[in-house]
Design an enzyme around this catalytic site. Structure first.
Site, mmCIF file in Angstrom:
data_model
loop_
_atom_site.group_PDB
_atom_site.id
_atom_site.type_symbol
_atom_site.label_atom_id
_atom_site.label_comp_id
_atom_site.label_asym_id
_atom_site.label_seq_id
_atom_site.Cartn_x
_atom_site.Cartn_y
_atom_site.Cartn_z
ATOM 1 N N ALA A 251 2.785 -4.497 4.449
ATOM 2 C CA ALA A 251 2.006 -3.473 5.080
ATOM 3 C C ALA A 251 3.159 -2.493 5.222
ATOM 4 O O ALA A 251 2.687 -1.330 6.139
ATOM 5 C CB ALA A 251 1.300 -3.903 6.146
ATOM 6 N N ALA A 252 4.260 -2.145 4.733
ATOM 7 C CA ALA A 252 4.953 -1.095 4.781
ATOM 8 C C ALA A 252 4.252 0.087 4.310
ATOM 9 O O ALA A 252 4.267 1.108 4.844
ATOM 10 C CB ALA A 252 6.367 -1.251 4.101
ATOM 11 N N GLY A 253 3.697 -0.214 3.145
ATOM 12 C CA GLY A 253 2.925 1.108 2.261
ATOM 13 C C GLY A 253 1.757 1.497 3.352
ATOM 14 O O GLY A 253 1.477 2.689 3.510
ATOM 15 N N ASP A 254 1.275 0.511 3.979
ATOM 16 C CA ASP A 254 0.243 0.983 4.918
ATOM 17 C C ASP A 254 0.431 1.600 6.030
ATOM 18 O O ASP A 254 -0.027 2.568 6.475
ATOM 19 C CB ASP A 254 -0.688 -0.179 5.371
HETATM 20 P P1 ATP Z 1 3.356 -2.708 0.612
HETATM 21 O O1 ATP Z 1 2.611 -3.047 -0.334
HETATM 22 O O2 ATP Z 1 4.499 -3.985 1.169
HETATM 23 O O3 ATP Z 1 2.588 -2.473 2.004
HETATM 24 P P2 ATP Z 1 4.203 -0.719 -0.651
HETATM 25 O O4 ATP Z 1 4.641 -1.465 -1.881
HETATM 26 O O5 ATP Z 1 2.838 -0.051 -0.848
HETATM 27 O O6 ATP Z 1 4.190 -1.533 0.596
HETATM 28 P P3 ATP Z 1 6.894 0.396 -0.421
HETATM 29 O O7 ATP Z 1 7.182 1.273 -1.552
HETATM 30 O O8 ATP Z 1 7.369 -0.808 -0.500
HETATM 31 O O9 ATP Z 1 5.197 0.368 -0.384
HETATM 32 O O10 ATP Z 1 6.952 0.938 1.186
HETATM 33 C C1 ATP Z 1 6.667 1.961 1.595
HETATM 34 C C2 ATP Z 1 7.713 2.848 2.219
HETATM 35 O O11 ATP Z 1 8.215 1.886 3.469
HETATM 36 C C3 ATP Z 1 8.849 3.373 1.429
HETATM 37 O O12 ATP Z 1 8.543 4.420 0.914
HETATM 38 C C4 ATP Z 1 9.897 3.598 2.664
HETATM 39 O O13 ATP Z 1 9.694 4.699 3.248
HETATM 40 C C5 ATP Z 1 9.359 2.180 3.538
HETATM 41 N N1 ATP Z 1 10.347 1.189 3.269
HETATM 42 C C6 ATP Z 1 9.749 -0.018 2.374
HETATM 43 N N2 ATP Z 1 10.850 -0.982 2.289
HETATM 44 C C7 ATP Z 1 11.752 -0.844 3.206
HETATM 45 C C8 ATP Z 1 12.816 -1.173 3.739
HETATM 46 N N3 ATP Z 1 13.619 -2.250 3.244
HETATM 47 N N4 ATP Z 1 13.717 -0.226 4.552
HETATM 48 C C9 ATP Z 1 13.521 0.576 5.106
HETATM 49 N N5 ATP Z 1 12.271 1.310 4.635
HETATM 50 C C10 ATP Z 1 11.303 0.479 3.974
HETATM 51 O O1 RIB Z 2 -0.634 -3.945 2.143
HETATM 52 C C1 RIB Z 2 -0.798 -5.547 3.155
HETATM 53 C C2 RIB Z 2 -1.814 -6.089 3.180
HETATM 54 O O2 RIB Z 2 -2.380 -6.272 1.627
HETATM 55 C C3 RIB Z 2 -1.758 -7.157 3.960
HETATM 56 O O3 RIB Z 2 -2.127 -7.291 5.147
HETATM 57 C C4 RIB Z 2 -2.845 -8.169 3.203
HETATM 58 O O4 RIB Z 2 -4.339 -8.401 3.858
HETATM 59 C C5 RIB Z 2 -3.139 -7.225 1.730
HETATM 60 O O5 RIB Z 2 -4.451 -7.068 1.819
#
Ligand code: ATP
Ligand code: RIB
Length: 322
Positions: A251-254
């Protein structure tokens, strides 16, 4: 009065196994922990924005099972308006997640009730959708519903941020109606139907190609490498990620999308909103789980101060690239 952010998307219960690493295909390993968290890309973005102190309404479905009630309560406790969260017959959405020791994960989502979020249900939510200041969507609900929303957004002149996750092919017609698209690296690869290897030059080229597909603005999420902003002919800007020790990147992306939307809604510039979003996401990766990992507005302010980023300094934190 502030116009709300309205999130149209999925609501899941996350079943999370912690292990030393993600197992390979056909391999069995012993895990270290099992936890359940409230998740779902839509609900995560709604909760994150609400915890940052912004008014948020959620349009989505939960199932008629026990999870459904818990998921709805979780949203309400975080301050999300659930008037347009429907309870539909059957199972709630679930996500089976494995996390490794470096915060990495893999996820299988079974949509359940989310798969029944039809355009008809959006018609019933027209009142709240019309009043939205920003519409946020992802791809864990039927594509025809996202397409309906995009048409609605265009008709009512409301900005739409689309997180194209999980990755799938999208029509040019849909892409042209999106104000901000926010793919990560693998989603970018799927959208462009090409290999997208790490490397700044490749990110710039990928962002350029997404703009050529007709999206107005692109924000590429590059994990621990930060993000890249691309808007028409403006110089692209890269915002580095904050150096933190990640324990769970789920959920980093969220977190990022919610932070970015809140920043823009509060009138910050695109670059400042992206820095704010990076801080929200950085804090989230230092904590386990999806929704419980989302920080409050005060926590983000404190984090930015600790990293010596004051509002005045923020523009110089980004790097312009041509
Ligand atoms: P997820 O699918 O896990 O929710 P995502 O793949 O959509 O995430 P990421 O690019 O992995 O998105 O992460 C989104 C943002 O979170 C990045 O642009 C960055 O700002 C932050 N982020 C992710 N991982 C890290 C990390 N290890 N340390 C610091 N910031 C991070
Ligand atoms: O982006 C993270 C989410 O992806 C998780 O909470 C899981 O429910 C999946 O939908």
């Amino acid at each position: 009065m502030q116009k709300p952010i309205v999130v149209v998307g999925s609501i899941n219960l996350d079943l999370v196994v912690g292990a030393d690493r993600i197992p390979q295909v056909g391999e069995t390993i012993i895990g270290n922990s099992f936890s359940t968290f409230y998740g779902g890309k839509g609900a995560n973005q709604a909760v994150a924005a609400a915890k940052l102190g912004y008014p948020v309404s959620m349009v989505g479905n939960v199932g008629s099972d026990a999870f459904g009630t818990q998921l709805r309560n979780g949203l309400e406790e975080a301050g999300v308006d659930t008037t347009y969260v429907n309870t539909v017959e059957g199972a709630s959405g679930v996500a089976l997640i494995t996390t490794g020791l470096r915060g990495e994960n893999n996820i299988v989502v079974v949509p359940g009730a989310n798969g029944h979020l039809t355009p008809k249900l959006l018609e019933k939510a027209a009142t709240i959708l019309e009043h939205a200041g920003f519409l946020l969507a992802q791809l864990e609900i039927p594509l025809e519903t996202v397409e309906y929303l995009a048409q609605f957004a265009e008709r009512h002149n409301i900005p739409l941020m689309l997180d194209p996750a999980p990755a799938r092919e999208l029509s040019e017609k849909l892409l042209r109606r999106v104000t901000w698209i926010t793919p990560n690296e693998s989603e970018t690869q799927e959208l462009l139907k090409t290999n997208f290897e790490n490397g700044d030059q490749r990110s710039y080229a990928a962002a350029e190609r997404l703009l050529d597909c007709g999206v107005k603005n692109v924000l590429l999420k590059l994990g621990s490498r930060g993000c890249l902003i691309a808007q028409g002919t403006l110089a692209k800007e890269r915002v580095p990620a904050f150096p933190v020790s990640a324990v769970d990147t789920t959920a980093a992306g969220d977190a990022f999308n919610a932070g970015f939307a809140v920043g823009l809604m509060r009138g910050s510039t695109v670059a400042r909103s992206a820095i704010f979003a990076s801080a929200v996401a950085a804090i989230s990766v230092t904590r386990p789980g999806a929704q419980p990992s989302m920080p409050t507005g005060d926590e983000v302010e404190c984090f930015l101060e600790q990293h010596s980023i004051t509002t005045a300094q923020q523009p110089s934190y980004t790097e312009q690239v041509r």
